[in-house]
Design a protein around this motif. Structure first.
Motif, PDB file in Angstrom:
ATOM      1  N   ALA A   1       0.836  -1.214   0.000  1.00 41.18           N
ATOM      2  CA  ALA A   1       0.000   0.000   0.000  1.00 41.18           C
ATOM      3  C   ALA A   1       0.865   1.256   0.000  1.00 41.18           C
ATOM      4  CB  ALA A   1      -0.944  -0.008   1.211  1.00 41.18           C
ATOM      5  N   SER A   2       1.987   1.243   0.736  1.00 39.23           N
ATOM      6  CA  SER A   2       2.804   2.455   0.757  1.00 39.23           C
ATOM      7  C   SER A   2       3.590   2.594  -0.545  1.00 39.23           C
ATOM      8  CB  SER A   2       3.698   2.508   2.000  1.00 39.23           C
ATOM      9  OG  SER A   2       4.814   1.696   1.856  1.00 39.23           O
ATOM     10  N   ALA A   3       3.951   1.479  -1.173  1.00 41.54           N
ATOM     11  CA  ALA A   3       4.593   1.563  -2.496  1.00 41.54           C
ATOM     12  C   ALA A   3       3.633   2.208  -3.490  1.00 41.54           C
ATOM     13  CB  ALA A   3       5.006   0.174  -2.977  1.00 41.54           C
ATOM     14  N   ARG A   4       2.344   1.852  -3.426  1.00 41.57           N
ATOM     15  CA  ARG A   4       1.364   2.450  -4.333  1.00 41.57           C
ATOM     16  C   ARG A   4       1.134   3.919  -4.004  1.00 41.57           C
ATOM     17  NH1 ARG A   4      -1.199  -1.771  -7.168  1.00 41.57           N
ATOM     18  NH2 ARG A   4      -0.431  -3.730  -6.287  1.00 41.57           N
ATOM     19  N   LEU A   5       1.037   4.216  -2.697  1.00 42.67           N
ATOM     20  CA  LEU A   5       0.757   5.594  -2.272  1.00 42.67           C
ATOM     21  C   LEU A   5       1.903   6.527  -2.627  1.00 42.67           C
ATOM     22  CD1 LEU A   5      -1.446   7.201  -0.674  1.00 42.67           C
ATOM     23  CD2 LEU A   5      -0.044   6.877   1.350  1.00 42.67           C
ATOM     24  N   PHE A   6       3.133   6.060  -2.373  1.00 39.95           N
ATOM     25  CA  PHE A   6       4.286   6.917  -2.614  1.00 39.95           C
ATOM     26  C   PHE A   6       4.892   6.685  -3.996  1.00 39.95           C
ATOM     27  CE2 PHE A   6       4.094   6.428   2.062  1.00 39.95           C
ATOM     28  CZ  PHE A   6       3.821   7.755   2.365  1.00 39.95           C
ATOM     29  N   GLY A   7       4.250   5.795  -4.776  1.00 39.65           N
ATOM     30  CA  GLY A   7       4.659   5.609  -6.166  1.00 39.65           C
ATOM     31  C   GLY A   7       6.039   5.033  -6.352  1.00 39.65           C
ATOM     32  N   THR A   8       6.488   4.271  -5.372  1.00 40.12           N
ATOM     33  CA  THR A   8       7.825   3.695  -5.503  1.00 40.12           C
ATOM     34  C   THR A   8       7.749   2.189  -5.328  1.00 40.12           C
ATOM     35  OG1 THR A   8       8.130   4.032  -3.150  1.00 40.12           O
ATOM     36  CG2 THR A   8       9.077   5.683  -4.611  1.00 40.12           C
ATOM     37  N   ARG A   9       8.698   1.529  -5.903  1.00 39.62           N
ATOM     38  CA  ARG A   9       8.874   0.110  -5.591  1.00 39.62           C
ATOM     39  C   ARG A   9       9.814   0.020  -4.401  1.00 39.62           C
ATOM     40  NH1 ARG A   9       7.644  -4.366  -8.457  1.00 39.62           N
ATOM     41  NH2 ARG A   9       9.189  -5.556  -7.333  1.00 39.62           N
ATOM     42  N   PRO A  10       9.512  -0.833  -3.421  1.00 42.12           N
ATOM     43  CA  PRO A  10      10.467  -0.959  -2.322  1.00 42.12           C
ATOM     44  C   PRO A  10      11.790  -1.502  -2.851  1.00 42.12           C
ATOM     45  CG  PRO A  10       8.829  -2.715  -2.265  1.00 42.12           C
ATOM     46  CD  PRO A  10       8.406  -1.775  -3.344  1.00 42.12           C
ATOM     47  N   GLU A  11      12.885  -0.831  -2.484  1.00 45.29           N
ATOM     48  CA  GLU A  11      14.188  -1.345  -2.905  1.00 45.29           C
ATOM     49  C   GLU A  11      14.623  -2.463  -1.966  1.00 45.29           C
ATOM     50  OE1 GLU A  11      16.593   2.253  -2.984  1.00 45.29           O
ATOM     51  OE2 GLU A  11      14.715   3.174  -3.671  1.00 45.29           O
TER      52      GLU A  11
ATOM     53  N   ASP B   1      -5.272   1.909   7.224  1.00 45.64           N
ATOM     54  CA  ASP B   1      -4.110   2.459   7.928  1.00 45.64           C
ATOM     55  C   ASP B   1      -3.479   3.590   7.123  1.00 45.64           C
ATOM     56  OD1 ASP B   1      -4.351   0.657  10.006  1.00 45.64           O
ATOM     57  OD2 ASP B   1      -2.912  -0.770   9.177  1.00 45.64           O
ATOM     58  N   LEU B   2      -3.218   3.310   5.853  1.00 42.33           N
ATOM     59  CA  LEU B   2      -2.557   4.320   5.025  1.00 42.33           C
ATOM     60  C   LEU B   2      -3.463   5.521   4.797  1.00 42.33           C
ATOM     61  CD1 LEU B   2       0.344   4.122   3.510  1.00 42.33           C
ATOM     62  CD2 LEU B   2      -0.461   2.108   4.732  1.00 42.33           C
ATOM     63  N   GLY B   3      -4.764   5.273   4.671  1.00 38.77           N
ATOM     64  CA  GLY B   3      -5.722   6.370   4.527  1.00 38.77           C
ATOM     65  C   GLY B   3      -5.696   7.268   5.754  1.00 38.77           C
ATOM     66  N   TYR B   4      -5.655   6.639   6.924  1.00 39.27           N
ATOM     67  CA  TYR B   4      -5.581   7.389   8.183  1.00 39.27           C
ATOM     68  C   TYR B   4      -4.315   8.239   8.219  1.00 39.27           C
ATOM     69  CZ  TYR B   4      -4.798   8.407  13.094  1.00 39.27           C
ATOM     70  OH  TYR B   4      -4.543   9.065  14.265  1.00 39.27           O
ATOM     71  N   VAL B   5      -3.184   7.613   7.879  1.00 36.13           N
ATOM     72  CA  VAL B   5      -1.901   8.320   7.885  1.00 36.13           C
ATOM     73  C   VAL B   5      -1.951   9.503   6.915  1.00 36.13           C
ATOM     74  CG1 VAL B   5       0.521   8.103   7.173  1.00 36.13           C
ATOM     75  CG2 VAL B   5      -0.507   6.372   8.643  1.00 36.13           C
ATOM     76  N   ASP B   6      -2.502   9.257   5.728  1.00 35.32           N
ATOM     77  CA  ASP B   6      -2.547  10.273   4.683  1.00 35.32           C
ATOM     78  C   ASP B   6      -3.398  11.475   5.106  1.00 35.32           C
ATOM     79  OD1 ASP B   6      -1.519  10.826   2.169  1.00 35.32           O
ATOM     80  OD2 ASP B   6      -3.423  10.345   1.185  1.00 35.32           O
TER      81      ASP B   6
END
Lengths: 214, 214
Positions: free
Chosen positions: A201-211, B162-167
């Motif tokens: 979800a954070s990769a999608r939100l921040f538009g990055t692939r986890p390295e 979770d990510l929605g809450y954070v955002d």
């Protein structure tokens, strides 16, 4: 089988097996001579259960002893044993008696009401939930309560899957043991999945692939 | 404020506060005289975080120290800090190298593929998941893998919440701390809810209302 064979099959060292017997986690083997005992498949299975609760579930030896007593207690109605087995998994924490504790307790009561859950508002799980929410409130995250219904829907989905699995796959005599396994190991399964889903979800939100981690 | 006031505000005894300072969990107060230190709101907040991770999250002091180092490490990209903060929460367990471990590892790889999760198959969370599934396999519950997609959908739902809450709710400078709080306390929240939902689901399945526990 002898204790050495039991040790080989399960990967648990002989002194550890003897410790579990002394602590009452594992029934003693049947004595075949003054200093030799014989163990069965039932011992092997119980030993695997102990290791899973310990290694994956992270339970302490004393907590495992309590859970196993509930598993071995015959003639209790299923839902009571379910209650006892899971209640004993709840951690005991420092108690607070402040505004956050009161608000969190009220929020949990309203949630149970709103979802129509057939469960006791004074149950240990409800108290654990209130305690976690109160701790969040004290850290300035009282607004987290807004996502409780998302959590509740996800929890209902998991509980339906769990009970469906038990209903389809499990013989009645294994029900209580399966409940313990499902509660403890299922928790480990879900927690690991939630962490994986967070990364996604954070990769999608921040538009990055986890390295690759460094 | 003095250490006594910090203690009153948080309910943490003075010797415990001094222990956290010695262990590097809490930065020392500013010395105002040779044997008197002054503490700020930042100390109070950090102390509440330590207590929540300890009391509700069940983390050990050493694990908390590691997590807080990740929180305090500036200039790391968000998703890396996210990774570091959550990876450090994974327990370290006895390793097995058997058929169940291989099958569970393969099942986790397939799950990640099937869900399209942008996450590393070799991540600690994936390893924790495989370990829990392997332990279930060793206890005769390999068929539990059939409900993994139900778990995955629930985990995705929770992660979105979770990510929605954070955002919505969280200032950028609080992001990493919030992630830690959300991961550890959110886990406690979900686990308690799952136990409540179990009681409800089994009451429905077995057609009984749970009685008051005895």
């Amino acid at each position: 089988m002898r204790v050495g064979e039991l040790s080989r099959r399960t990967g648990v060292p002989v002194p550890t097996i003897k410790y579990y017997v002394r602590e009452g986690l594992l029934p003693p083997g049947e004595l075949t001579s003054p200093n030799q005992a014989s163990y069965t498949d039932t011992h092997e299975r119980r030993l695997r259960l102990i290791r899973a609760l310990l290694d994956v579930g992270g339970l302490k030896v004393a907590a495992i002893a309590e859970v196993l007593r509930a598993v071995d207690d015959p003639g209790r109605p299923v839902h009571k044993v379910l209650g006892a087995a899971t209640e004993r998994l709840g951690a005991r924490h420092a108690e607070h008696d402040d505004q956050e504790a009161a608000e969190a307790g009220a929020a949990v009561g309203e949630l149970i009401e709103r979802r129509g859950w057939r469960t006791d508002k004074s149950s240990p799980a409800a108290a654990d939930l209130a305690r976690a929410l109160a701790a969040m409130g004290r850290l300035g995250h009282g607004a987290f309560r807004e996502v409780l219904d998302d959590y509740a829907e996800a929890a209902e989905r998991v509980a339906r899957a769990d009970l469906g699995y038990v209903d389809r796959k499990v013989a009645v005599e294994d029900l209580v043991e399966t409940t313990v396994i499902g509660t403890v190991l299922g928790e480990a399964v879900f927690n690991a999945m939630r962490r994986l889903a967070h990364v996604d979800a954070s990769a999608r939100l921040f538009g990055t692939r986890p390295e690759a981690s460094d």
